[in-house]
Scaffold this motif. Structure first.
Motif, mmCIF file in Angstrom:
data_model
loop_
_atom_site.group_PDB
_atom_site.id
_atom_site.type_symbol
_atom_site.label_atom_id
_atom_site.label_comp_id
_atom_site.label_asym_id
_atom_site.label_seq_id
_atom_site.Cartn_x
_atom_site.Cartn_y
_atom_site.Cartn_z
ATOM 1 N N ALA A 143 11.046 -29.966 12.445
ATOM 2 C CA ALA A 143 10.670 -29.407 11.148
ATOM 3 C C ALA A 143 11.134 -30.334 10.035
ATOM 4 O O ALA A 143 12.186 -30.968 10.145
ATOM 5 N N PRO A 144 10.380 -30.417 8.937
ATOM 6 C CA PRO A 144 10.812 -31.253 7.819
ATOM 7 C C PRO A 144 11.846 -30.547 6.958
ATOM 8 O O PRO A 144 11.981 -29.324 7.003
ATOM 9 N N LEU A 145 12.579 -31.332 6.169
ATOM 10 C CA LEU A 145 13.420 -30.771 5.119
ATOM 11 C C LEU A 145 12.540 -30.387 3.937
ATOM 12 O O LEU A 145 11.498 -31.013 3.694
ATOM 13 N N GLU A 146 12.943 -29.366 3.214
ATOM 14 C CA GLU A 146 12.276 -29.004 1.966
ATOM 15 C C GLU A 146 13.318 -29.107 0.856
ATOM 16 O O GLU A 146 14.256 -28.311 0.805
ATOM 17 N N LEU A 147 13.159 -30.102 -0.013
ATOM 18 C CA LEU A 147 14.172 -30.397 -1.029
ATOM 19 C C LEU A 147 13.647 -30.124 -2.434
ATOM 20 O O LEU A 147 12.474 -30.355 -2.727
ATOM 21 N N GLY A 148 14.560 -29.652 -3.302
ATOM 22 C CA GLY A 148 14.185 -29.415 -4.700
ATOM 23 C C GLY A 148 13.187 -28.301 -4.874
ATOM 24 O O GLY A 148 12.328 -28.363 -5.763
ATOM 25 N N THR A 149 13.301 -27.269 -4.075
ATOM 26 C CA THR A 149 12.300 -26.196 -4.093
ATOM 27 C C THR A 149 12.249 -25.485 -5.443
ATOM 28 O O THR A 149 13.278 -25.087 -5.988
ATOM 29 N N ARG A 150 11.020 -25.356 -5.979
ATOM 30 C CA ARG A 150 10.768 -24.538 -7.173
ATOM 31 C C ARG A 150 9.609 -23.611 -6.826
ATOM 32 O O ARG A 150 8.653 -24.027 -6.174
ATOM 33 N N SER A 151 9.678 -22.393 -7.265
ATOM 34 C CA SER A 151 8.800 -21.345 -6.734
ATOM 35 C C SER A 151 7.314 -21.641 -6.875
ATOM 36 O O SER A 151 6.542 -21.416 -5.955
ATOM 37 N N ASP A 152 6.898 -22.170 -8.022
ATOM 38 C CA ASP A 152 5.458 -22.299 -8.231
ATOM 39 C C ASP A 152 5.067 -23.594 -8.936
ATOM 40 O O ASP A 152 3.936 -23.728 -9.415
#
Length: 330
Positions: free
Chosen positions: A248-257
């Motif tokens: 699975a990849p990393l998900e970085l800097g997540t912002r909702s939309d």
């Protein structure tokens, strides 16, 4: 928070790159703005379509609506490398020994350091070109896959087929992997040492994006490949011999939309700059996923980012022309 030196330019800014310590900003109108003891403007093209940093020299390579391929030096000198009248040049690449490549319609062209030009015909329009890190070899992305050509020898081309439109192409620095961006919301990859086996095991499917991937960036030792196309930077692991297959990849800097529009790995450390559709830029350290705000939201989506060689400065450009330099040491 790091300090930001703003630069306001008119219109869409296609790309920004550092040549040494000098940042340059290339606009769609065809001008290149060079910040060297003040702002200096190079009138390069009548409409600029692409601008990349040559990985083998301290120069930029550009292509335009005027059919020209240019080399731009850090001192502002401009050298015309190719001219194809009445054609748009939107695909360029830099190779070893002063070689360059460019695409025109259904042909890939390689101009060697001595000025010799070689043509490689494709079955479909050339969408992107990349030089392999080892040996004078190019990959030409097209509809339904990629074709590999040896430039200096008479070896037969190798077709890497995968249905769909492939719009961008990149090699890992060790030459083990080839990855394309696609018209659909996906990346696709091949493990090159398995390419001769003819089995599907060589394919790497990287899917699940909510939008088209327009920006990708390798980490300093090619352990990671970051990508845009989601409300977080999607970062695939390439440290193992099979790349991201089964991981699975990393998900970085997540912002909702708010979508990520550009990514750029630091040249020395596993730190990723993430640019968003609202102009905000985050820096994220992969080791602990710690975030730092590098720039607050601006006028337009981030279209390009580039680190200086030391990694102390980050140049950024936007589709609205609000650009600048971030000093992360401040």
């Amino acid at each position: 928070m790091p300090t930001v030196a703003p630069l306001d330019l008119e219109g869409h800014v296609v790309a920004t790159h550092f040549l040494g310590d000098i940042p340059l900003f290339a606009t769609a109108a065809g001008n290149i703005h060079r910040l060297d003891g003040g702002e200096k403007v190079i009138e390069a093209h009548q409409g600029l379509l692409t601008c990349i940093r040559d990985p083998h020299s301290a120069t930029l390579l550009t292509g335009g609506e005027d059919g020209k391929v240019l080399r731009v030096g850090h001192d502002g000198t401009v050298t015309e490398l190719a001219h194809v009248p009445r054609k748009w040049i939107s695909v360029v690449a830099g190779g070893p020994q002063n070689a360059i490549a460019y695409g025109v319609g259904k042909s890939s062209f390689v101009r060697l350091g001595d000025g010799t030009i070689k043509e490689f015909k494709e079955e479909r329009t050339v969408e992107a070109i990349a030089f392999a890190p080892k040996g004078l070899r190019i990959a030409a992305a097209r509809y339904n896959g990629v074709t590999l050509h040896w430039v200096a020898t008479a070896g037969d081309p190798i077709d890497l087929d995968w249905k769909g439109a492939h719009t961008g192409v990149t090699f890992s620095a060790d030459g083990k992997f080839l990855v394309t961006t696609m018209q659909e919301n996906a990346l696709h990859g091949w493990k090159l040492d398995a390419a001769k086996g003819g089995t599907d095991a060589r394919h790497m499917r990287m899917t699940g994006y909510p939008a088209k991937v327009k920006s990708i960036s390798w980490s300093v030792k090619c352990k990671w490949l970051a990508s845009s196309g989601a409300p977080a930077a999607i970062v695939w692991p390439f440290a193992g011999k099979d790349g991201p297959m089964g991981k699975a990849p990393l998900e970085l800097g997540t912002r909702s939309d708010i979508m990520v529009t550009n990514v750029a790995f630091h040249p020395l450390e596993e730190v990723l700059a993430i640019g968003f559709a609202d102009g905000m830029i985050l820096g994220v350290r992969l080791a602990d996923q710690k975030e730092a705000l590098l720039r607050r939201p601006g006028k337009g989506a981030i279209t390009s980012m580039s680190w200086s060689n030391t990694g102390k400065l980050l140049a950024f450009a936007s589709e609205a022309g609000d650009c600048g330099i971030v000093d992360i040491t401040a």
